[in-house]
Design an enzyme around this catalytic site. Structure first.
Site, PDB file in Angstrom:
ATOM      1  N   ARG A 104     -83.534  52.685  67.452  1.00 53.33           N
ATOM      2  CA  ARG A 104     -82.265  52.626  67.141  1.00 53.33           C
ATOM      3  C   ARG A 104     -82.264  52.429  65.489  1.00 53.33           C
ATOM      4  O   ARG A 104     -82.786  51.442  65.190  1.00 53.33           O
ATOM      5  CB  ARG A 104     -81.201  51.348  67.503  1.00 53.33           C
ATOM      6  CG  ARG A 104     -80.947  51.614  69.000  1.00 53.33           C
ATOM      7  CD  ARG A 104     -79.636  50.618  69.202  1.00 53.33           C
ATOM      8  NE  ARG A 104     -79.869  49.301  68.910  1.00 53.33           N
ATOM      9  CZ  ARG A 104     -78.780  47.942  69.118  1.00 53.33           C
ATOM     10  NH1 ARG A 104     -77.686  48.447  69.589  1.00 53.33           N
ATOM     11  NH2 ARG A 104     -79.213  46.998  68.617  1.00 53.33           N
ATOM     12  N   THR A 108     -77.384  52.131  61.119  1.00 53.66           N
ATOM     13  CA  THR A 108     -76.368  52.609  61.898  1.00 53.66           C
ATOM     14  C   THR A 108     -76.159  52.403  63.263  1.00 53.66           C
ATOM     15  O   THR A 108     -75.289  52.793  63.779  1.00 53.66           O
ATOM     16  CB  THR A 108     -76.436  54.392  61.660  1.00 53.66           C
ATOM     17  OG1 THR A 108     -77.592  54.757  62.409  1.00 53.66           O
ATOM     18  CG2 THR A 108     -76.682  54.769  60.214  1.00 53.66           C
ATOM     19  N   ASP A 200     -84.358  41.110  71.844  1.00 51.46           N
ATOM     20  CA  ASP A 200     -84.804  42.514  71.703  1.00 51.46           C
ATOM     21  C   ASP A 200     -85.897  42.566  72.861  1.00 51.46           C
ATOM     22  O   ASP A 200     -86.860  42.262  72.888  1.00 51.46           O
ATOM     23  CB  ASP A 200     -85.516  42.559  70.407  1.00 51.46           C
ATOM     24  CG  ASP A 200     -86.077  43.978  70.340  1.00 51.46           C
ATOM     25  OD1 ASP A 200     -85.619  44.602  69.115  1.00 51.46           O
ATOM     26  OD2 ASP A 200     -86.538  44.648  71.099  1.00 51.46           O
ATOM     27  N   ASP A 203     -89.581  43.880  72.239  1.00 50.43           N
ATOM     28  CA  ASP A 203     -90.309  42.977  71.416  1.00 50.43           C
ATOM     29  C   ASP A 203     -90.556  41.911  72.576  1.00 50.43           C
ATOM     30  O   ASP A 203     -91.776  41.358  72.508  1.00 50.43           O
ATOM     31  CB  ASP A 203     -89.525  42.308  70.459  1.00 50.43           C
ATOM     32  CG  ASP A 203     -89.349  43.014  69.139  1.00 50.43           C
ATOM     33  OD1 ASP A 203     -90.096  44.051  69.099  1.00 50.43           O
ATOM     34  OD2 ASP A 203     -88.693  42.857  68.249  1.00 50.43           O
TER      35      ASP A 203
HETATM   36  C1  PRP Z   1     -83.404  48.974  72.593  1.00 49.63           C
HETATM   37  C2  PRP Z   1     -83.245  49.273  74.186  1.00 49.63           C
HETATM   38  C3  PRP Z   1     -82.338  50.571  74.441  1.00 49.63           C
HETATM   39  C4  PRP Z   1     -81.532  50.479  72.884  1.00 49.63           C
HETATM   40  C5  PRP Z   1     -79.901  49.856  73.416  1.00 49.63           C
HETATM   41  O1  PRP Z   1     -84.394  49.865  72.260  1.00 49.63           O
HETATM   42  O2  PRP Z   1     -84.525  48.934  74.829  1.00 49.63           O
HETATM   43  O3  PRP Z   1     -82.955  51.842  74.402  1.00 49.63           O
HETATM   44  O4  PRP Z   1     -82.249  49.368  72.388  1.00 49.63           O
HETATM   45  O5  PRP Z   1     -79.317  49.944  72.439  1.00 49.63           O
HETATM   46  P1  PRP Z   1     -77.921  51.130  72.496  1.00 49.63           P
HETATM   47  O6  PRP Z   1     -77.344  51.053  73.690  1.00 49.63           O
HETATM   48  O7  PRP Z   1     -77.145  50.686  71.276  1.00 49.63           O
HETATM   49  O8  PRP Z   1     -78.612  52.408  72.042  1.00 49.63           O
HETATM   50  P2  PRP Z   1     -84.833  49.817  70.664  1.00 49.63           P
HETATM   51  O9  PRP Z   1     -84.194  50.642  69.947  1.00 49.63           O
HETATM   52  O10 PRP Z   1     -84.788  48.396  70.226  1.00 49.63           O
HETATM   53  O11 PRP Z   1     -86.225  50.273  70.633  1.00 49.63           O
HETATM   54  P3  PRP Z   1     -87.451  49.596  71.445  1.00 49.63           P
HETATM   55  O12 PRP Z   1     -87.159  49.762  73.034  1.00 49.63           O
HETATM   56  O13 PRP Z   1     -88.744  50.410  71.066  1.00 49.63           O
HETATM   57  O14 PRP Z   1     -87.900  48.110  70.902  1.00 49.63           O
HETATM   58  N1  URA Z   2     -81.570  46.339  72.436  1.00 47.53           N
HETATM   59  C1  URA Z   2     -82.194  45.354  72.752  1.00 47.53           C
HETATM   60  O1  URA Z   2     -83.333  45.093  73.181  1.00 47.53           O
HETATM   61  N2  URA Z   2     -81.305  44.189  72.813  1.00 47.53           N
HETATM   62  C2  URA Z   2     -80.146  44.215  72.632  1.00 47.53           C
HETATM   63  O2  URA Z   2     -79.199  43.275  72.622  1.00 47.53           O
HETATM   64  C3  URA Z   2     -79.537  45.290  72.224  1.00 47.53           C
HETATM   65  C4  URA Z   2     -80.176  46.544  72.031  1.00 47.53           C
END
Ligand code: PRP
Ligand code: URA
Length: 209
Positions: A104, A108, A200, A203
């Protein structure tokens, strides 16, 4: 409209309580994510078709049930979706695994795709898209759109924590998709995190913060 399952089982509630706790470390967090995925997979596969097979037990001949040759695929949204794969594979070991990488944009909140590698025959498979978090719904909606571009027709989405607006968006953009949610949370905060949520997910699974 696709089916919506919001899990209502004491084991899932207990395990989600553990992953929400900020004191839970990486090892236990990973184990819980995988176990919750396994339980959600069990529930979301209730409608898989069975066929009769004649076999012989040590005692007699009998007819048993076997999954009716449906080809399945698991597609985690990287990174955090990877945490759900071991539990899914434990339930459906013959499934192939594809990967869609998305992050994400922190400003934005729009998803940015950076990787896509799918089984060659993905269009012939029933697909389980997995990601622990459904926040704005952008990542799930784009990943599912990508799978539809590849010809997939039967798609399920499994997440562990969902925000109401992400769920609403997913149902609106992809009304044909069956959705399984561990728990439905209250809202998103001003920076797009689910409240109360678990922070997160990527993480916490990979220990990167
Ligand atoms: C997180 C999560 C989803 C997304 C959800 O991933 O694992 O993929 O955010 O958010 P959304 O519904 O608003 O799109 P992130 O972008 O943090 O990436 P990561 O899994 O690599 O940490
Ligand atoms: N992605 C995450 O990992 N946690 C949240 O709360 C939202 C998006």
């Amino acid at each position: 409209m696709g089916k919506l399952i919001i899990m209502d089982h004491p084991l899932i509630k207990h395990k989600i309580g553990i992953i929400r706790d900020e004191r839970t470390g990486t090892k236990e967090f990973r184990e819980m994510i995988s176990e919750i995925a396994m339980l959600e997979c069990y529930e979301s596969t209730r409608d898989l078709q069975l066929e009769n097979v004649e076999i012989t037990t040590p005692i007699s001949n009998t007819t048993v049930k076997r999954l009716a040759g449906k080809k399945l695929a698991i597609v985690p949204i990287l990174r955090a979706g990877l945490g759900m794969v071991p539990g899914m594979e434990a339930m459906i070991p013959s499934a192939k695994v594809g990967h869609i990488g998305m992050y994400r944009d922190p400003d934005t909140l729009n998803p940015v795709e950076y990787y896509c590698k799918l089984p060659a025959d993905i269009e012939k498979r029933d697909v389980f898209v997995v990601d622990p978090m459904l926040a704005t719904g952008g990542s799930a909606c784009d990943a599912i759109a990508q799978l539809k571009k590849h010809g997939c027709q039967h798609i399920r989405f499994l997440c562990i924590i969902a925000a109401p607006q992400g769920l609403e968006r997913l149902q609106k953009e992809h009304p044909d998709v069956d959705i399984t949610v561990g728990e439905l949370d209250d809202h998103l905060n001003e920076i797009g995190y689910i409240v109360p949520g678990l922070g997160d997910a990527g993480d916490r699974i990979f220990g990167t913060k």
